[in-house]
Motif scaffolding. Structure first.
Motif, PDB file in Angstrom:
ATOM      1  N   LYS A 264       0.848  -1.189   0.000  1.00  0.00           N
ATOM      2  CA  LYS A 264       0.000   0.000   0.000  1.00  0.00           C
ATOM      3  C   LYS A 264       0.885   1.241   0.000  1.00  0.00           C
ATOM      4  N   ARG A 265       0.491   2.255  -0.767  1.00  0.00           N
ATOM      5  CA  ARG A 265       1.215   3.524  -0.734  1.00  0.00           C
ATOM      6  C   ARG A 265       0.704   4.368   0.428  1.00  0.00           C
ATOM      7  N   ILE A 266       1.648   4.901   1.219  1.00  0.00           N
ATOM      8  CA  ILE A 266       1.296   5.679   2.406  1.00  0.00           C
ATOM      9  C   ILE A 266       1.187   7.163   2.086  1.00  0.00           C
ATOM     10  N   ARG A 267       2.167   7.685   1.375  1.00  0.00           N
ATOM     11  CA  ARG A 267       2.162   9.122   1.068  1.00  0.00           C
ATOM     12  C   ARG A 267       3.168   9.403  -0.043  1.00  0.00           C
ATOM     13  N   CYS A 268       3.127  10.644  -0.533  1.00  0.00           N
ATOM     14  CA  CYS A 268       4.102  11.113  -1.512  1.00  0.00           C
ATOM     15  C   CYS A 268       5.429  11.417  -0.811  1.00  0.00           C
ATOM     16  N   GLU A 269       6.483  11.495  -1.580  1.00  0.00           N
ATOM     17  CA  GLU A 269       7.767  11.916  -1.033  1.00  0.00           C
ATOM     18  C   GLU A 269       7.720  13.420  -0.775  1.00  0.00           C
ATOM     19  N   THR A 270       8.261  13.829   0.370  1.00  0.00           N
ATOM     20  CA  THR A 270       8.186  15.224   0.792  1.00  0.00           C
ATOM     21  C   THR A 270       9.532  15.677   1.341  1.00  0.00           C
ATOM     22  N   LYS A 271       9.865  16.944   1.129  1.00  0.00           N
ATOM     23  CA  LYS A 271      11.070  17.512   1.719  1.00  0.00           C
ATOM     24  C   LYS A 271      10.708  18.174   3.047  1.00  0.00           C
ATOM     25  N   TYR A 272      11.484  17.847   4.093  1.00  0.00           N
ATOM     26  CA  TYR A 272      11.228  18.392   5.428  1.00  0.00           C
ATOM     27  C   TYR A 272      12.327  19.388   5.800  1.00  0.00           C
ATOM     28  N   VAL A 273      11.989  20.292   6.736  1.00  0.00           N
ATOM     29  CA  VAL A 273      12.895  21.397   7.052  1.00  0.00           C
ATOM     30  C   VAL A 273      14.090  20.946   7.884  1.00  0.00           C
ATOM     31  N   SER A 274      13.976  19.781   8.526  1.00  0.00           N
ATOM     32  CA  SER A 274      15.062  19.307   9.383  1.00  0.00           C
ATOM     33  C   SER A 274      14.968  17.802   9.546  1.00  0.00           C
ATOM     34  N   LEU A 275      16.045  17.199  10.075  1.00  0.00           N
ATOM     35  CA  LEU A 275      16.034  15.772  10.372  1.00  0.00           C
ATOM     36  C   LEU A 275      15.000  15.451  11.452  1.00  0.00           C
ATOM     37  N   GLU A 276      14.817  16.358  12.408  1.00  0.00           N
ATOM     38  CA  GLU A 276      13.837  16.124  13.471  1.00  0.00           C
ATOM     39  C   GLU A 276      12.416  16.071  12.899  1.00  0.00           C
ATOM     40  N   ALA A 277      12.121  16.953  11.933  1.00  0.00           N
ATOM     41  CA  ALA A 277      10.806  16.937  11.286  1.00  0.00           C
ATOM     42  C   ALA A 277      10.620  15.653  10.484  1.00  0.00           C
ATOM     43  N   LEU A 278      11.685  15.204   9.839  1.00  0.00           N
ATOM     44  CA  LEU A 278      11.626  13.938   9.094  1.00  0.00           C
ATOM     45  C   LEU A 278      11.378  12.779  10.053  1.00  0.00           C
ATOM     46  N   LYS A 279      12.068  12.780  11.194  1.00  0.00           N
ATOM     47  CA  LYS A 279      11.885  11.720  12.183  1.00  0.00           C
ATOM     48  C   LYS A 279      10.444  11.667  12.675  1.00  0.00           C
ATOM     49  N   GLU A 280       9.857  12.838  12.920  1.00  0.00           N
ATOM     50  CA  GLU A 280       8.460  12.883  13.367  1.00  0.00           C
ATOM     51  C   GLU A 280       7.523  12.270  12.331  1.00  0.00           C
ATOM     52  N   GLN A 281       7.769  12.582  11.052  1.00  0.00           N
ATOM     53  CA  GLN A 281       6.911  12.037  10.004  1.00  0.00           C
ATOM     54  C   GLN A 281       7.096  10.528   9.875  1.00  0.00           C
ATOM     55  N   LEU A 282       8.338  10.065   9.965  1.00  0.00           N
ATOM     56  CA  LEU A 282       8.603   8.626   9.867  1.00  0.00           C
ATOM     57  C   LEU A 282       7.943   7.870  11.015  1.00  0.00           C
ATOM     58  N   THR A 283       7.908   8.482  12.190  1.00  0.00           N
ATOM     59  CA  THR A 283       7.224   7.865  13.329  1.00  0.00           C
ATOM     60  C   THR A 283       5.734   7.708  13.034  1.00  0.00           C
ATOM     61  N   LYS A 284       5.131   8.734  12.433  1.00  0.00           N
ATOM     62  CA  LYS A 284       3.715   8.655  12.045  1.00  0.00           C
ATOM     63  C   LYS A 284       3.515   7.589  10.956  1.00  0.00           C
ATOM     64  N   ASP A 285       4.442   7.549   9.995  1.00  0.00           N
ATOM     65  CA  ASP A 285       4.335   6.552   8.923  1.00  0.00           C
ATOM     66  C   ASP A 285       4.370   5.138   9.494  1.00  0.00           C
ATOM     67  N   ARG A 286       5.296   4.908  10.432  1.00  0.00           N
ATOM     68  CA  ARG A 286       5.419   3.568  11.007  1.00  0.00           C
ATOM     69  C   ARG A 286       4.165   3.194  11.783  1.00  0.00           C
ATOM     70  N   SER A 287       3.608   4.141  12.519  1.00  0.00           N
ATOM     71  CA  SER A 287       2.381   3.865  13.273  1.00  0.00           C
ATOM     72  C   SER A 287       1.239   3.492  12.331  1.00  0.00           C
ATOM     73  N   LEU A 288       1.152   4.183  11.194  1.00  0.00           N
ATOM     74  CA  LEU A 288       0.100   3.881  10.222  1.00  0.00           C
ATOM     75  C   LEU A 288       0.295   2.488   9.645  1.00  0.00           C
ATOM     76  N   CYS A 289       1.528   2.136   9.305  1.00  0.00           N
ATOM     77  CA  CYS A 289       1.819   0.800   8.779  1.00  0.00           C
ATOM     78  C   CYS A 289       1.449  -0.280   9.812  1.00  0.00           C
ATOM     79  N   GLU A 290       1.764  -0.012  11.069  1.00  0.00           N
ATOM     80  CA  GLU A 290       1.474  -1.003  12.113  1.00  0.00           C
ATOM     81  C   GLU A 290      -0.018  -1.206  12.291  1.00  0.00           C
ATOM     82  N   GLU A 291      -0.815  -0.171  11.973  1.00  0.00           N
ATOM     83  CA  GLU A 291      -2.271  -0.331  12.008  1.00  0.00           C
ATOM     84  C   GLU A 291      -2.721  -1.354  10.960  1.00  0.00           C
ATOM     85  N   PHE A 292      -2.071  -1.368   9.810  1.00  0.00           N
ATOM     86  CA  PHE A 292      -2.424  -2.330   8.770  1.00  0.00           C
ATOM     87  C   PHE A 292      -2.118  -3.759   9.206  1.00  0.00           C
TER      88      PHE A 292
END
Length: 293
Positions: A264-292
């Motif tokens: 399943k596709r989760i989202r489009c590729e996006t540029k984030y302002v910092s590594l911390e912002a990227l980490k936050e998004q990846l945490t959300k992505d992983r939580s969504l995958c775990e729901e599946f």
């Protein structure tokens, strides 16, 4: 010998209908089944948009799939310009009948062949005139009602619609390759990734984005999330990478095989302002995958 012939890219559900009839007809006649296929793709040889054409299956993947469906024999003809000049009648007589001993042929609803490229009904007429027993396969549609074709499946995968592609393929689309070293930035933010280099460079890569995937490596199956793209936050933006974060996995697999199947596709590729912002998004992505799961 009961024969079916074609490129069979992806070995999708339309191909599988033909193959089911091929295997059944061979068994009913007390004969062997044979698939005659080609490599490379005709468009690569004839240069019809060859630079952009990517394939759903490598030659080895295609052969393994065909054999797993019960086909007795798979023969591969090297596709050349000289071979492309054969008419349908010449191909049927010189190859299907004389070289491979075909006595019956299964024809799909759009089974064209030869430089004269007659439609399936004309091919059937030629085959019957030569003395081949012709068995016609029906057209098949996906669950969405679309006619199944390798071209449509490539379009779906390129757009990231891996679920629609799976509906037409009859299985989840996958990439197979070797794990290579990356820049290890993912590890520093708690998301180590396995970077894949494809064994078949002409294999179609899904459109850029983040995907929920299953992963096979070390003889075991896992789940994870895969990013395909140019890593706009941490990369130079020049080359496309295939990076998979495998859930609950932290072993060294550099240089080893990996197969990633796209669920399943989760989202489009996006540029984030910092590594911390990227980490936050990846945490959300992983939580969504775990729901599946």
């Amino acid at each position: 010998m009961v024969v079916a012939t074609g490129f069979f890219d992806g070995v999708h559900i339309g191909h599988r209908l033909v193959i089911e009839q091929l295997v059944a007809a061979a068994k009913a006649r007390g004969d062997e089944s044979l698939i005659i296929t080609f490599w490379p793709h005709p468009r690569n040889v004839l240069q019809k948009d060859a630079s952009s054409l990517r394939l759903l299956t490598s030659l080895d993947e295609k052969k393994r799939m065909l054999q797993s469906l019960g086909v007795d024999n798979v023969e591969v003809i090297g596709f050349t310009r000289e071979f492309s000049r054969l008419s349908a009648e010449e191909y049927l007589k010189d190859y299907v009948m004389d070289r491979f001993g075909g006595t019956s042929i299964i024809l799909g609803y759009d089974n064209r062949m030869g430089s004269d490229s007659p439609d399936s009904a004309d091919v059937a007429a030629v085959a019957e005139r030569l003395g081949l027993d012709v068995i016609r396969a029906a057209q098949i549609s996906s669950g969405a009602g679309m006619a199944v074709s390798s071209t449509w499946i490539r379009t779906m995968i390129s757009a990231g619609n891996v679920e629609a592609a799976a509906d037409m393929l009859g299985y989840g689309y996958f990439l197979h390759g070797v794990v290579v070293a990356g820049n290890r930035i993912g590890r520093t933010i708690g998301f180590p990734t396995a970077n894949m280099q494809l064994y078949e460079p002409l294999k179609l890569v899904p459109g850029n984005g983040v995907y929920f995937v299953s992963v096979e490596t070390l003889g075991r199956q896992y789940y994870g999330m895969c990013n395909i793209g140019r890593r706009p936050t941490v990369g130079n933006g020049n080359s496309v990478t295939i990076e998979t974060n495998i859930f609950g996995f932290d072993e060294d697999i550099y240089g080893l095989d990996i197969t990633v199947t796209f669920l399943k596709r989760i989202r489009c590729e996006t540029k984030y302002v910092s590594l911390e912002a990227l980490k936050e998004q990846l945490t959300k992505d992983r939580s969504l995958c775990e729901e599946f799961l």
